[in-house]
Structure formats: C-alpha cells, structure tokens
Design a protein around this motif. Structure first.
Motif, PDB file in Angstrom:
ATOM      1  N   ALA A  39      42.627  21.331  31.478  1.00  0.00           N
ATOM      2  CA  ALA A  39      43.376  21.185  32.724  1.00  0.00           C
ATOM      3  C   ALA A  39      44.805  20.735  32.449  1.00  0.00           C
ATOM      4  CB  ALA A  39      42.681  20.184  33.640  1.00  0.00           C
ATOM      5  N   ARG A  40      45.012  19.921  31.406  1.00  0.00           N
ATOM      6  CA  ARG A  40      46.358  19.455  31.074  1.00  0.00           C
ATOM      7  C   ARG A  40      46.401  19.007  29.626  1.00  0.00           C
ATOM      8  NH1 ARG A  40      47.474  14.049  30.631  1.00  0.00           N
ATOM      9  NH2 ARG A  40      45.747  12.638  31.083  1.00  0.00           N
ATOM     10  N   ARG A  41      47.608  18.890  29.102  1.00  0.00           N
ATOM     11  CA  ARG A  41      47.816  18.398  27.745  1.00  0.00           C
ATOM     12  C   ARG A  41      49.203  17.761  27.681  1.00  0.00           C
ATOM     13  NH1 ARG A  41      46.159  19.405  22.349  1.00  0.00           N
ATOM     14  NH2 ARG A  41      44.647  21.002  22.931  1.00  0.00           N
ATOM     15  N   VAL A  42      49.328  16.685  26.896  1.00  0.00           N
ATOM     16  CA  VAL A  42      50.621  16.044  26.682  1.00  0.00           C
ATOM     17  C   VAL A  42      50.871  15.909  25.188  1.00  0.00           C
ATOM     18  CG1 VAL A  42      50.558  14.744  28.853  1.00  0.00           C
ATOM     19  CG2 VAL A  42      49.643  13.712  26.766  1.00  0.00           C
ATOM     20  N   GLY A  43      52.128  15.863  24.809  1.00  0.00           N
ATOM     21  CA  GLY A  43      52.502  15.679  23.415  1.00  0.00           C
ATOM     22  C   GLY A  43      54.007  15.533  23.315  1.00  0.00           C
ATOM     23  N   TRP A  44      54.484  15.193  22.120  1.00  0.00           N
ATOM     24  CA  TRP A  44      55.916  14.983  21.919  1.00  0.00           C
ATOM     25  C   TRP A  44      56.623  16.297  21.653  1.00  0.00           C
ATOM     26  CZ3 TRP A  44      56.862  10.575  23.841  1.00  0.00           C
ATOM     27  CH2 TRP A  44      55.997   9.502  23.653  1.00  0.00           C
ATOM     28  N   THR A  45      57.796  16.440  22.241  1.00  0.00           N
ATOM     29  CA  THR A  45      58.578  17.657  22.086  1.00  0.00           C
ATOM     30  C   THR A  45      59.991  17.299  21.654  1.00  0.00           C
ATOM     31  OG1 THR A  45      59.194  19.731  23.183  1.00  0.00           O
ATOM     32  CG2 THR A  45      59.365  17.710  24.495  1.00  0.00           C
ATOM     33  N   THR A  46      60.845  18.292  21.508  1.00  0.00           N
ATOM     34  CA  THR A  46      62.230  18.066  21.085  1.00  0.00           C
ATOM     35  C   THR A  46      63.109  17.800  22.306  1.00  0.00           C
ATOM     36  OG1 THR A  46      62.575  20.457  21.123  1.00  0.00           O
ATOM     37  CG2 THR A  46      61.996  19.468  19.023  1.00  0.00           C
ATOM     38  N   PRO A  47      63.778  16.655  22.377  1.00  0.00           N
ATOM     39  CA  PRO A  47      64.615  16.348  23.542  1.00  0.00           C
ATOM     40  C   PRO A  47      65.704  17.381  23.803  1.00  0.00           C
ATOM     41  CG  PRO A  47      64.232  14.369  22.253  1.00  0.00           C
ATOM     42  CD  PRO A  47      63.712  15.512  21.436  1.00  0.00           C
ATOM     43  N   ALA A  48      66.190  18.034  22.751  1.00  0.00           N
ATOM     44  CA  ALA A  48      67.277  19.001  22.909  1.00  0.00           C
ATOM     45  C   ALA A  48      66.781  20.401  23.243  1.00  0.00           C
ATOM     46  CB  ALA A  48      68.127  19.056  21.645  1.00  0.00           C
ATOM     47  N   GLY A  49      65.474  20.575  23.397  1.00  0.00           N
ATOM     48  CA  GLY A  49      64.943  21.876  23.787  1.00  0.00           C
ATOM     49  C   GLY A  49      64.516  22.728  22.605  1.00  0.00           C
ATOM     50  N   LYS A  50      64.267  23.991  22.869  1.00  0.00           N
ATOM     51  CA  LYS A  50      63.693  24.887  21.872  1.00  0.00           C
ATOM     52  C   LYS A  50      64.636  25.200  20.722  1.00  0.00           C
ATOM     53  CE  LYS A  50      60.563  27.114  25.168  1.00  0.00           C
ATOM     54  NZ  LYS A  50      60.147  28.393  25.798  1.00  0.00           N
TER      55      LYS A  50
END
Length: 308
Positions: A39-50
């Motif tokens: 249903a959902r998932r969370v995790g760390w990503t890059t603040p500046a985008g792809k």
C-alpha cells in the motif's frame, strides 16, 4: 528549495554522527518503488532530485536529507462498492447473510486484487538537521507526516532521542499577550494580518485574514476570553510565517532580500549548487528565527522524556 512549513524537534543526548556514517546508513534505507502488493513505502532519496546521487548535503553544520513516500491510491468507496457487490452475490447464492468475519475476509481479498491496479502517488519530505543547535526541522504540512520522517530516521540510525520543541510560555498565552498588550511584544517581532481565535469553552473558532490585529474589534474579542491559536508573525530580514499553538510554522515566506540573493548567485545552472545555495540562506534564516522565537516565548521548556 525553500521550506513551506516547519515542525521543530529538539535532539537530546546528541552524539555527532560522522557524515560518511550517516551516508552509509541512509543508503541502507534508500527508497525503492512500492511493489504491486504494497500500500505504501518510504525511504531516503536525493534532495536535489533525479539528476543527483547525493543523499545528504551538509553546509556549516546544517544537514539536508529527504524522505520519499510512495503510496497506492485505492479509494475506500471503490473497495466498499466491490465488497458490497460480491457479498450480495454470495448471499443470494448461499441463501444467508455473511458474517462480519466473512465480510472482512472478502474485503481483504478485494484489496489484494485491486491494489496492483491502483495508481501511485509520491511525496518528498525534507529534513533539516542543525547539528550545532541539536535541532531538527521537517518541511511537512502535518505533525503526522513529520513524525513519519522521524520514525524512518530512528530506524535508520537505530536510536534517535527527540521531543517536539517547547517553550516556557505556552503558545496560546504568548500569542494572546502579543495581541492584547502591545507593550508585551518583543521589539523584533513583526505582527502580520492573520489570526485564529478560540474560546475557552467550545464556542467555535473565529479566523480572519487581512485584518488590523490592533483594531478595537480584535481587542473586544480578546477581552471576551478568546485566545489566539494561530497568528501570522515575522522578523525583519528573515521570514514571515503563521505560528500555530503547537509551535508549527506554516505558510513560510522568506524575506525578498534572501530570495534575491539566491537568484543572483552564479551556480552555472547546476541543480546541486543551486539547492545548496538556497539551503545555506534558508537555514541561516530559520536558525536565527528559531532562536528569536524561543527568546520571545520565555526560553525553552524542560522536555518530557524523549522517544528513543
């Protein structure tokens, strides 16, 4: 990237974590797209985008990280309608109504079947970590979403002792005093033109925008026992925001001089350099404003037992 909202938390028993150790920990909990059965998932990503692979930016003790939250959109009305249709068909076939347990199992079956077909929605939530002040600020519209980011950070680090930032003077009392008695307003405090007043008893809420907060009408409401629960305030050269009675800052608007300085910085169209410029200017203003806010409200209160 300028924060729109801010929920503030005090870090306790802080031990500085090395940047490389934090980077490694974030990598272990990096975001992965939600699977068809989730249903959902969370995790760390890059603040500046792809266009960036950097998960953490640090400038003069200020750290920026970002959580990505992805969820599948499955409206409850759609699920309930499908459950009702299937339940009705079974009841007609079996000649008896379904039990509550059978309906629950049917609902779980419908969810399992429909979830992979649902659209997904993603939301990035940024976290500012001031390692000098031992302060964490989260750019989230709700306390619930801010707590979700803290939960992920706590899971990532193994332990994180934080409490919501609190002041000695309760927010409602402090904001009401600023409105009712100009003599109690700090010299550096700027009042805006937006307010929300609540009665001591449950008599509803009065909200107003673009009003003179020193008007006779406003004073009359305050004399009637109403207390401020939201108030637009600001500080010269820093920012303006709507202060809530839980110390959340909403609808942040940074000073034009800061925005002009950011726009005039030569970053060579580099999105990472642009983000770090904005972040440096923004956190300098946020740090100064937070210090002022705590001072305006009589200092910081003793915290309750922090969550490990």
């Amino acid at each position: 990237m300028w924060f729109k909202h801010l929920h503030l938390f005090r870090q306790h028993n802080a031990e500085a974590i090395a940047l490389e150790d934090l980077e490694a920990a974030l990598a272990e909990f990096a975001f992965r797209p939600v699977s068809p059965r989730e249903a959902r998932r969370v995790g760390w990503t890059t603040p500046a985008g792809k266009r960036s692979e950097v998960r953490i930016h640090e400038i003069q003790g200020h750290r920026l990280i970002a959580m990505l939250r992805q969820e599948r959109l499955l409206p409850a009305a759609v699920v309930n309608e499908e459950v009702s249709e299937r339940a009705e068909a079974r009841e007609l076939a079996e000649g008896q109504p379904l039990s509550r347990r059978e309906r629950q199992l049917l609902k779980e079956q419908v969810l399992e079947e429909l979830l992979p077909q649902a659209f997904t929605r993603s939301q990035r939530v940024e976290l500012w970590w001031d390692t000098t002040r031992n302060l964490i600020g989260i750019n989230a519209s709700s306390r619930k979403r801010a707590e979700e980011v803290l939960d992920l950070l706590r899971q990532t680090l193994g332990s994180l002792k934080v409490t919501p930032l609190a002041t000695k003077t309760p927010l409602g009392r402090g904001m009401t005093a600023w409105l009712s008695d100009p003599g109690q307003r700090p010299a550096s405090l700027l009042l805006g033109d937006r307010v929300e007043l609540r009665a001591a008893e449950d008599e509803g809420v009065i909200g107003a925008r673009s009003v003179d907060l020193d008007s006779a009408e406003m004073q009359s409401l305050l004399e009637g026992g109403r207390q401020a629960s939201k108030l637009s305030i600001g500080s010269e050269g820093q920012l303006r925001a709507v202060l809530h009675d839980d110390l959340a800052l909403k609808s942040l608007q940074f000073d034009d001089a800061l925005l002009d300085e950011a726009s005039q910085t030569d970053d060579g169209d580099d999105p990472v350099a642009s983000l770090e410029t904005d972040f440096a200017l923004m956190t300098a203003a946020l740090g100064t404003f937070t210090d002022q806010l705590i001072e305006w409200l009589g200092g910081e209160a003793e915290p309750h037992a922090p969550t490990p």
